[in-house]
Scaffold this motif. Structure first.
Motif, PDB file in Angstrom:
ATOM      1  N   ASP A 163       0.819  -1.221   0.000  1.00  0.00           N
ATOM      2  CA  ASP A 163       0.000   0.000   0.000  1.00  0.00           C
ATOM      3  C   ASP A 163       0.850   1.268   0.000  1.00  0.00           C
ATOM      4  O   ASP A 163       0.426   2.313   0.469  1.00  0.00           O
ATOM      5  CB  ASP A 163      -0.929   0.018   1.222  1.00  0.00           C
ATOM      6  N   SER A 164       2.108   1.173  -0.505  1.00  0.00           N
ATOM      7  CA  SER A 164       3.020   2.325  -0.486  1.00  0.00           C
ATOM      8  C   SER A 164       3.600   2.544  -1.873  1.00  0.00           C
ATOM      9  O   SER A 164       3.542   1.669  -2.743  1.00  0.00           O
ATOM     10  CB  SER A 164       4.146   2.110   0.531  1.00  0.00           C
ATOM     11  N   LEU A 173      15.967  -0.068  -1.035  1.00  0.00           N
ATOM     12  CA  LEU A 173      15.115  -0.877  -1.916  1.00  0.00           C
ATOM     13  C   LEU A 173      15.736  -2.252  -2.127  1.00  0.00           C
ATOM     14  O   LEU A 173      16.946  -2.374  -2.357  1.00  0.00           O
ATOM     15  CB  LEU A 173      14.932  -0.173  -3.262  1.00  0.00           C
ATOM     16  N   HIS A 174      14.888  -3.279  -2.061  1.00  0.00           N
ATOM     17  CA  HIS A 174      15.301  -4.664  -2.308  1.00  0.00           C
ATOM     18  C   HIS A 174      14.371  -5.269  -3.356  1.00  0.00           C
ATOM     19  O   HIS A 174      13.265  -4.778  -3.590  1.00  0.00           O
ATOM     20  CB  HIS A 174      15.254  -5.485  -1.022  1.00  0.00           C
ATOM     21  N   CYS A 229       5.498  -0.283  -4.027  1.00  0.00           N
ATOM     22  CA  CYS A 229       6.387  -1.169  -3.302  1.00  0.00           C
ATOM     23  C   CYS A 229       5.634  -1.810  -2.147  1.00  0.00           C
ATOM     24  O   CYS A 229       4.477  -1.467  -1.853  1.00  0.00           O
ATOM     25  CB  CYS A 229       7.608  -0.405  -2.783  1.00  0.00           C
ATOM     26  N   PHE A 230       6.305  -2.745  -1.492  1.00  0.00           N
ATOM     27  CA  PHE A 230       5.768  -3.441  -0.323  1.00  0.00           C
ATOM     28  C   PHE A 230       6.589  -3.055   0.902  1.00  0.00           C
ATOM     29  O   PHE A 230       7.832  -2.999   0.837  1.00  0.00           O
ATOM     30  CB  PHE A 230       5.814  -4.956  -0.524  1.00  0.00           C
ATOM     31  N   SER A 290       8.810  -6.679  -5.243  1.00  0.00           N
ATOM     32  CA  SER A 290       7.848  -7.761  -5.479  1.00  0.00           C
ATOM     33  C   SER A 290       7.964  -8.789  -4.364  1.00  0.00           C
ATOM     34  O   SER A 290       9.010  -8.908  -3.717  1.00  0.00           O
ATOM     35  CB  SER A 290       8.093  -8.427  -6.835  1.00  0.00           C
ATOM     36  N   ARG A 291       6.878  -9.538  -4.178  1.00  0.00           N
ATOM     37  CA  ARG A 291       6.848 -10.586  -3.168  1.00  0.00           C
ATOM     38  C   ARG A 291       7.141 -11.942  -3.809  1.00  0.00           C
ATOM     39  O   ARG A 291       6.569 -12.299  -4.840  1.00  0.00           O
ATOM     40  CB  ARG A 291       5.498 -10.616  -2.466  1.00  0.00           C
TER      41      ARG A 291
END
Length: 275
Positions: free
Chosen positions: A100-101, A141-142, A188-189, A202-203
């Motif tokens: 949600d970001s 960031l990853h 992003c997550f 991404s997940r």
């Protein structure tokens, strides 16, 4: 005169002897027939020992192999459920990353100090800094959850089994691609509880991937259970068919025995009645 008086006695004595012998033979055959029918009737009524046992259908080699195959499929499916549960279901349940970001790409750099690559060697580390739009704070960031676990600062780590020059060129290629996206915004997550300074693109462990991983063990388990159930159903139907055939045979024997008894009664009554 002597010939005339002797001839009538001889003519009457021969038929009488023949009739007596025939009657004795018929009586002996009837007694044997009655004893045999009584023995069969005792077998049909359940008092004849081993003849009263119902024939139990014996499973064939093919049915035994089918049952063994079904149980083997179910056993392997349980093992697959265990493996998938450890590798996919547990990480998905424990994952708290929420999408949600959004972020804006600020800066990319290759660190001078190389990081450890699973104890095999060292590799260059590409660090990417972003700015979260909602909270207006910076974060690293990853790519996915696995990269966060392996290196808290690196966005991309190349494969370990490569030459140092190839490793640096690979990381530099990724950096150039990201530099073209500086200032752009993307979703992003985030995990504000356990990883407040990290975001992922991404997940790796999603609901769709988890269900897809559980599909094959479920199909194998259902196939094994269906195979065993069909074989057991076939054996049950064969047993019922054998019981029905035995009941039909018993009914036919009982009907024949009753018919023979009625026939003997009629015959005896006809013999005893005056001619």
């Amino acid at each position: 005169m002597f010939l005339n008086t002797a001839s009538p006695r001889r003519s009457f004595s021969i038929p009488i002897n023949i009739n007596l012998q025939g009657a004795r033979r018929r009586q002996t055959r009837e007694l044997l027939h009655v004893a045999q029918e009584q023995e069969w009737s005792r077998g049909t009524d359940g008092r004849g020992g081993q003849r009263a046992h119902t024939q139990v259908p014996v499973s064939s080699v093919g049915e035994d192999r089918a049952i063994l195959l079904g149980f083997s499929m179910m056993a392997f499916s349980v093992l697959m459920f265990f493996v998938v549960g450890i590798t996919m279901v547990k990480p998905y349940v424990n994952s708290k990353w929420e999408g949600d970001s959004s972020f804006m790409l600020l800066h990319t750099e290759i660190l001078d100090e190389w990081v450890d690559c699973r104890g095999v060697g060292t590799v260059p580390c590409l660090r990417v800094t972003v700015n979260l739009s909602a909270s207006n704070r910076r974060a690293f960031l990853h790519f996915d959850e696995e990269s966060v676990r392996l290196s808290p600062e690196c966005f991309y780590i190349p494969k370990c089994h490569m030459d140092q020059t190839e490793l640096h060129d690979e990381v530099l290629k990724v950096k150039n691609i990201l530099d073209t996206q500086l200032g752009s915004t993307s979703s992003c997550f985030t995990d504000l509880i356990r990883h407040p300074e990290d975001v992922i693109l991404s997940r790796k462990y999603t609901l769709r991937k988890t269900l897809f991983a559980l599909l094959w063990p479920s199909l194998m388990l259902a196939g094994g259970a269906l195979l065993v159930g069909l074989v057991k159903l076939t054996q049950c139907l064969a047993h019922l068919s054998s019981e029905l055939s035995c009941e039909t045979a018993r009914g036919q024997l009982t009907a024949r025995f009753n018919q023979s008894k009625l026939y003997r009664l009629i015959r005896r009554s006809s013999v005893r009645s005056p001619t």
